[in-house]
Each structure stands twice: as C-alpha cells, then as structure tokens.
Scaffold this active site. Sequence first.
Site, PDB file in Angstrom:
ATOM      1  N   SER A 266       0.951  -1.328   0.246  1.00  0.00           N
ATOM      2  CA  SER A 266       0.065   0.077  -0.111  1.00  0.00           C
ATOM      3  C   SER A 266       1.003   1.271  -0.109  1.00  0.00           C
ATOM      4  CB  SER A 266      -0.977   0.172   1.289  1.00  0.00           C
ATOM      5  OG  SER A 266      -1.995   0.999   1.281  1.00  0.00           O
TER       6      SER A 266
ATOM      7  N   ASP B 189     -10.557  -4.047  -4.452  1.00  0.00           N
ATOM      8  CA  ASP B 189     -10.031  -3.253  -3.432  1.00  0.00           C
ATOM      9  C   ASP B 189     -10.977  -1.926  -3.392  1.00  0.00           C
ATOM     10  OD1 ASP B 189      -8.257  -1.484  -1.907  1.00  0.00           O
ATOM     11  OD2 ASP B 189      -6.550  -2.560  -2.823  1.00  0.00           O
TER      12      ASP B 189
ATOM     13  N   HIS C  79      -8.325  -4.675   0.021  1.00  0.00           N
ATOM     14  CA  HIS C  79      -7.179  -4.063   0.567  1.00  0.00           C
ATOM     15  C   HIS C  79      -6.385  -4.551   1.772  1.00  0.00           C
ATOM     16  CE1 HIS C  79      -4.550  -0.354  -0.253  1.00  0.00           C
ATOM     17  NE2 HIS C  79      -4.498  -0.386   0.895  1.00  0.00           N
TER      18      HIS C  79
END
Length: 341
Positions: free
Chosen positions: A148, A213, A242
């Site tokens: 991320s 996501d 996610h």
Amino acid sequence: MGGVTSSIAAKFAFFPPSPPSYRLIADDSCAGKLVIPEVPRRDDVDVLKLRTRRGNDIVAVHVKHPRASATLLYSHGNAADLGQMFPLFVELSLRLRVNLLGYDYSGYGQSTGKPTECNTYADIDAAYQCLKEQYGVKDEQLILYGQSVGSGPTLDLASRLPNLRGVVLHSPILSGLRVLYPAKRTYWFDIYKNIDKIGMVNCPVLVIHGTADEVVDCSHGKQLWELCKEKYEPLWLSGGGHSNLELYPEFIKHLKKFVITIGKSKATNGSKKHMVDSDSQSKPSEVGTSDTFELGADPPEVSRNSLDSRLEKSKKSNKPEKSRMSTDHVDRFRRRKGLVW
C-alpha cells in the site's frame, strides 16, 4: 485547487496507530538488549533502533531464517506498526525461507519524528544501510516489499539500486493524488510518484492486488505492472480487498514461487524465464486450495492488515467507490473517518 488537493493528500496519507501497539524497553538481564514486550521473545529476532539522515530514530525488527535464500525488506501499510505486523513478519520468514527486516516509519510505533514522504524515504534508507552494514546483505540478495503506502518508499529505493534481486508491490498506489482522483498527469505537489519511478526499476517486479479493493483501485496495480521493465507474473486476487490478501491461499503460494524463481534466475546469470506477456495475464488469478496462509495461534486480526480496522467496519458492500474524488468533494471527504492506504 492544487494547494488544496496537496494539503488533503498530505493530511490523509498517514494514520499511525494511536496509541502504538507496542512498547520498546531495554532488557537489563541481556546487557540492555532492546525487546518488544507485547510480542513473543525469540532468539532469531533482533529489535533495533536506527538513526535516519533526517535525525529520527526508527524501530526495526530483523527476523532470521537458518537457511535463508534472500533477505526481504518490508515496508508496511498505513495504519499498522511493528507490534501488529510482527506475527506476519515471522510467518513470512518461515514460509519463504528468507531473512526479513521490517521497520516503522518516523512517527509510527516507538519511532521518533513525524510521518512525511521525505521521512519515509530516509527511513527505508536507514533500514537498507543497516542490512548492508550490520548483516552484510548485498543488493543481489535483497528483495524489497512495499504494501500500500509502503510502495512509495519501496519504489523510491528500488529506482536507485540497479542490482536488486526483486521487488514486490502489494496493493500499490500510482501516486498519492491518484488515490483521491484519476489525475491525467503528475503534478509537482503530488506525493509518492510511483508511476514515474517504476520504469527505473531494473529487477523482476511482482504486483499483487485485489480486484475488489475499495481503497486503492486494482487499476493502480495493473498500470504499474504494465510500466515495469522486467515483469513477473502478477497476482490479481479475484474478490480480494485492500486488507485481506494474505488470507487467500494463492497469496503465499505465488509469493513463494516468486522468491524461488528469482533466486534461480540470479544463480543462472539472469535467466528471463520468469518474464511474461501482458496478454497472458489479462484474467484474474484464481484462488487455489493449498498453501493456506495462517498466522500462528490466534494473532489479533489487525496483524494481518495494514489498514485501520475501523475503515472496513465503516464500509457497506453496496457503497460506491470513493477512493478517488475531486476537490469539490472536500467537505464530504473530511467528514469521513479517514482515507487509509
């Protein structure tokens, strides 16, 4: 408009857990060795404090494997710290047969300073220098792993190191601004300009992204993969979000395959067998039934996630995608608990 958007991006880029999930103490019975009392003490784990070039002291953990084939430098996601990530680090080291160094960004956990883009670049550089100087790791043995927001410092370092063994991008972002809305170009005030740095990475790159996501759209991962110089077979986890990709059986299976393949490739002077055509990867990978990824005995759920668990609770299944938005939605944006990536 640009100034407003920049301030929004900076404000919502970092969410260190508050309070931190762990403490850092010196054990007088072990000559002042640093320990994290909230996690199990292990002989194969070193707890470190590293000074960055920007004057901050960051906390890191080094997990050793007796038959390590490589070293993984892990940059975690936005709303996690080392106390939460520790079980995952130990499990990855065991399953992949690698040494692993994970670190907290400035302002996260017990690391000093404030979390900023520039500080995270200095943080990963300090972790990299530690691996080279204290553990004797060479670039050819090193795999950078960015999850991320951690894809930002990961790609910044990878773009400056021509001889890395590999890079893993887990739910990566194209740039900070592009998480807010689909910008057509890179602006000077943007943060984590991964889209402009990925082309400077010279080693094999594995991209892992969930197709569902809701925080960082899967298109981020797909576009970064398309821009890679040396593509490795990506993993598009069908239905993956996610913060839950580690729970898919295919996750650890594919990651293990990547580590083994690039290790063999390095040993045979850069074989290109792991290269793939983009046409062959247009369909999402399907989840297998073996190599289920599990984290020890009853670890806290957040240890598998790099997102604030409150974000998932606040979402509804029929809620439209809101990870991208224009600046005319600033008020609504601020009312949310926070965009975490």
